[in-house]
Design an enzyme around this catalytic site. Structure first.
Site: not given
Lengths: 499, 494
Positions: B80, B155, B179
């Site tokens: 990420k 996310s 997330s």
């Protein structure tokens, strides 16, 4: 405004207005920041050095890189606890770190890690010479910010070497009532912290910083508006700022015009003009939005840790002074001078333990060793840097005591030891410092000195023994300072009597 | 040799270590998939093929030299974009960090690289991990491999999509309020948020520090377990890290376990297919030997409110360092220092990040702290106690991961609260710091589109192994996780 007269008046009983003759009380609290003498910074492994190349002592943590986390330096905690114990504070078994937020270019994370509502210690204080006890409210740990440099053209430069260096901030109650009390408190505070080995407390290097909170009031009144003064880089400035600010506030109140009255604000001391000036007012005061730092677990200080630090505390200066006077028979002045710095006091005590006489050791330290600091030939900027061991001084004193060398020769010998790092005995021979004990040689020098000194001889004979001193000097000079003084005196006396 | 995209990390590492394929083959297959799918799905913010190839060459050299090989030998991994990794741009999908290359590598990345993993790129996300759909990315949303008109959640959207689309077998996300679990559910893969503190956060760019936890995505439970185990353990750079014994899974089994089903997790508003699949999953667990017990989490209705006070407060603080002095983009503004800070932040942060910074600043302000942040902390304690009480009568808790399957992009962007509610089932677990996995439990048909559903398995504090055991038992008993999304890397035989 900062004359001695004013200082005295403040010490005694508040401040008497020059204009109205009214007596005002002065109310002062101090906030003192000390930089802890740790090897590494408070929350990272960088090894801070004063004066290093800008931004050369930084890492992802102290530059606030995204994703970096603080890790508490246990050595800083130990030094903070020592200081607290030396100042009689209560060390809390549980405390925490909080984030204090404000934006400035020298604050890498946008917040400073500090302690807000649960400092690691509370209470304690310092007793001043005239008996007053100045109470400490609390001491807390925090990290320093970096340094913004504004005087290099139109750019502001930022040096983060100092960022995250460990500090302790101590806050007193508003118990101080004059500039003199403030400076006495500070001197004593500095002495204690230095003794603990917690900080160098060097205002020039910024390892000791002080802010003053000050207000004035009439006797019996509640407190009036307080003003904070910053940028005080020496004890002298602290005293001068307090005196200036006292007069300014009194004058403002006595103007009778509320528009002129002091407002709650932060003022900066201007050392060039000797005045304080508004820095920021309460309206623009920060909302620091403190909250517990989620990156650092609560601080737990167990009893064993506290006791370990307590047991390793050195004897503090006040107690040493008392002992030097009562048990060693030194004067109050000597005791104060010797204890002003721990290295000196430790050196002195080591000399006494090795058999040196307290008074002699005290005199030689003060008269000889102190003079070597800053001496171009010696190359020592501080007492600590003089290359001498307690054993060396005691050896010199013993040689004098035993009559092997003269006092003056002792001085020469001491300097030679410091310069060469060699021991006393080998130097005495090499430098030819032994006293001349040869009575025939001494008698020869004495006879030469008596030639043509009929007036002096007559004086001595008529019962004025002091007249002999005029002859003593030339004899010692002839001997190159090495003749045994006692023998010289006796020989002169005998020769005159025989005449 | 099996197709690259058909293998999980354990199998891929085994084949690579055995010399059936090389690390360079894996990197080539991975980048073939990137070429095939990244443009349509918007998975990566940046990739570095040369760096990945260099790493692969070195790993192949070690294999040839007979050196000891790691458990992830030659396995490509997607990270990420909030994970600091030297050489990559860790920009958090924000304009304010455009061009930011961290000067250090996160502990958890170092540990995976040491085990032979090959980082290939930084994945798309909601800006600073704030969002549930990746629509808050400054670089456009990631599209769901099951339906490109829909979100892949958030996310950690890009990492979820990378795994669901077969680009990498494993990927890392960060889970602050759901997330990782929510995008895993929406993309039909496994996601696991370990107990808070099990994995060092050093190098994870902070959003809500007391909630953030690095969490893996995978297409098998054994991969989740392996990656979690490799990343776990104390770290001298993170003092909030737990000192936990190594994660050891017993035999994957739910026999004899009491599984709690909270009624609050099956309230109105649950999409019908989600409800049906989760109820079927509970029946499956019962068939596998678990005892189902009703439990209650009475304070979970307050979880979203508490979360948006606590997380925004921490975020307002964590994001204070982005002011243009040391890194990222700077906007000079009116020439004053404060002006430069304001102009940089105004231009650099997107609207959702600004909204949360404002909220967080407000709840910490003098005079409001007690009513907001202080009170939220108290309710957080109540939420934690809810779970403790529930776990007195059960060993695990299960429920849906998300109240609905992947929603259409643009359907919630005008209503922040509707968006916040998509985390209603994951946020309580985050506030309590508990371990939880999302496992694929079937599909729901929404307007003719077949979309995956995720079952959330929640464990008590530190019972990460128990959660993974149950997930493995469920995985073994069902076939849902073996289904592939329409946008899945094919032809990856090399």
């Amino acid at each position: 405004m900062s004359s001695t007269g004013d200082t005295l008046r403040l010490r005694e009983s508040g401040y008497v207005s020059k204009r109205t003759g009214t007596r005002w009380m002065v109310v002062i609290g101090l906030e003192v920041h000390c930089q802890l003498k740790t090897r590494t910074k408070l929350f990272c492994g960088c090894e801070y050095r004063f004066g290093a190349e800008p931004n050369s002592i930084t890492c992802p943590k102290c530059t606030g890189q995204p994703g970096a986390l603080p890790v508490l330096n246990r050595e800083a905690l130990a030094l903070a606890v020592r200081t607290a114990l030396a100042l009689g504070c209560e060390v809390k078994e549980k405390s925490k770190f909080d984030r204090k937020h404000y934006f400035y270019c020298d604050l890498p994370k946008g917040y400073q890690i500090s302690q807000y509502d649960q400092p690691y210690c509370t209470g304690g204080g310092i007793r001043l010479a005239h008996g007053k006890f100045v109470r400490l409210t609390r001491i807390h740990m925090e990290e320093d910010a970096g340094k913004a440099i504004h005087d290099r053209g139109d750019k502001t430069l930022v040096d983060l070497n100092r960022a995250s260096v460990p500090l302790i901030e101590s806050v007193t109650e508003a118990d101080i009532e004059s500039a003199a009390e403030a400076t006495e408190y500070l001197a004593s505070f500095k002495e204690i912290v230095q003794y603990c080995g917690a900080s160098d407390c060097d205002m020039e290097k910024g390892t000791l910083r002080c802010d003053v909170n000050i207000s004035v009031r009439l006797a019996g009144e509640p407190l009036r508006t307080k003003v904070e003064i910053k940028n005080l880089n020496s004890f002298r400035f602290v005293a001068a700022a307090i005196e200036y600010e006292t007069a300014r506030q009194v004058e403002a109140y006595e103007s009778g015009d509320p528009a002129q009255f002091p407002v709650q604000e932060t003022r900066l001391w201007d050392p060039n003009l000797g005045v304080t000036r508004t820095m920021r007012s309460k309206e623009s005061a920060h909302d620091y939005r403190y909250f517990a730092d989620p990156d650092l677990p609560p601080i737990r200080i167990d009893r064993a840790f506290i006791e370990r630090e307590r047991s390793s505390l050195p004897e503090l200066p006040a107690s040493r002074r008392e002992r030097y006077e009562s048990a060693m028979g030194l004067s109050a002045k000597d005791a104060r001078v010797l204890t002003a710095e721990r290295v000196v006091a430790d050196f002195f005590e080591a000399c006494v333990r090795l058999g040196g006489k307290a008074k002699d050791c005290s005199n030689w330290i003060q008269n000889e060793l102190f003079c070597m600091v800053g001496d171009a030939e010696i190359n020592a900027a501080t007492f600590d840097e003089i290359q001498i061991r307690p054993h060396d001084l005691v050896s010199v004193l013993e040689l004098i005591e035993k009559g092997v060398i003269q006092g003056n020769a002792g001085r020469t010998l001491l300097r030679a030891i410091v310069k060469t790092g060699r021991n006393a005995k080998s130097l005495v021979t090499e430098l030819g410092l032994e006293q001349v004990q040869d009575t025939l040689q001494i008698e020869t020098w004495c006879r030469e000195a008596l030639v043509g000194k009929d007036k002096i001889i007559a004086d001595v004979k008529s019962g004025k023994p002091n007249a002999l001193n005029a002859l003593f000097g030339p004899v010692m000079k002839a001997s190159g300072g090495k003749a045994n003084a006692q023998v010289v005196r006796e020989t002169l006396q005998r020769l005159i009597e025989e005449m | 040799m099996s197709a690259y995209s058909e293998l999980d990390a354990v199998a891929l590492a085994a084949e690579t270590s055995a010399g059936k394929r090389s690390a360079q083959d894996n990197v080539a297959a991975c980048f073939a998939a990137v070429g095939q799918l990244d443009r349509e799905l918007n998975v990566f913010l940046n990739t570095d093929r040369l760096r990945a190839e260099a790493a692969a060459i070195e790993l192949d050299r070690r294999a040839a030299a007979g050196e000891e090989l790691g458990a992830l030998h030659g396995v490509p991994i997607a990270l990420k974009a909030n994970m600091c990794t030297v050489g990559f741009e860790s920009n958090c999908a924000s304009r304010i960090l455009a061009g930011y290359k961290a000067p250090y590598t996160a502990t958890f990345v170092e540990r995976l690289v040491a085990a032979g993993a090959i980082p290939v790129g930084m994945t798309n996300m909601d800006e600073f991990a704030m969002g549930s759909s990746s629509e808050n990315s400054a670089f456009g949303p990631t599209r769901n491999p099951w339906d490109k008109a829909r979100t892949s959640g958030g996310s950690s959207a890009g990492s979820a999509a990378a795994v669901a689309a077969g680009i990498t077998p494993i990927a890392l996300g960060s889970d602050t309020g759901g997330s990782v679990r929510q995008p895993a559910a929406l993309c039909g893969i496994f996601g696991f948020k370990p107990t808070y503190g099990r994995i060092s956060r050093y190098g994870l760019i902070a959003f809500g520090s007391s909630l953030d936890q690095v969490s893996p995505f995978a297409r098998s439970v054994r991969d989740l377990e392996l990656v979690t185990r490799l990343m776990s353990g104390t770290d001298v750079n993170d003092s909030t890290c737990l000192d936990e014994p190594e994660l050891q899974l017993e035999h994957g089994d739910v026999q004899g376990l009491r599984i709690g089903v909270p009624k609050e997790y099956f309230a109105d508003g649950l999409e019908a297919g989600v409800r049906a699949r989760c109820e079927e999953a509970i029946a499956t667990l019962e068939r596998l030997g678990a005892t189902i017990v009703p439990v209650t989490l009475p304070h979970s209705q307050h979880a979203i409110a508490v979360y948006y006070v606590v997380a925004t407060a921490e975020a307002s603080s964590n994001l204070a360092r982005f002011e243009g002095v040391r890194f990222g983009a700077r906007v000079e503004g009116d020439g004053s220092l404060q002006g430069m800070f304001a102009a940089t932040r105004e231009a650099g942060f997107g609207p959702e990040v600004k909204r949360r910074i404002l909220l967080g600043t407000y709840v910490l302000s003098a005079g409001y702290y007690d009513a907001w942040y202080g009170r939220a902390l108290k309710v957080r304690t109540l939420l934690r106690r809810d779970f403790e009480t529930a776990f007195e009568s059960c060993d695990l808790i299960v429920g849906p991961t998300s109240p609905e399957p992947a929603f259409e992009l643009g359907s919630k962007t005008d209503d922040p609260v509707a968006m916040y509610l998509s985390d209603v089932l994951t946020v309580p677990v985050s506030l309590a710091g508990l371990p939880a996995a999302s496992v694929p439990c079937g599909f729901t048909d929404v307007g003719g589109v077949r979309l995956p559903v995720g079952l959330q398995i929640i464990g008590p504090h530190r019972a990460d192994a128990r959660v993974l055991c149950a997930a493995r038992a469920f995985e073994a008993a069902t076939t849902h996780a073996r289904e592939r999304a329409p946008a899945f890397a094919h032809g990856g035989a090399a």
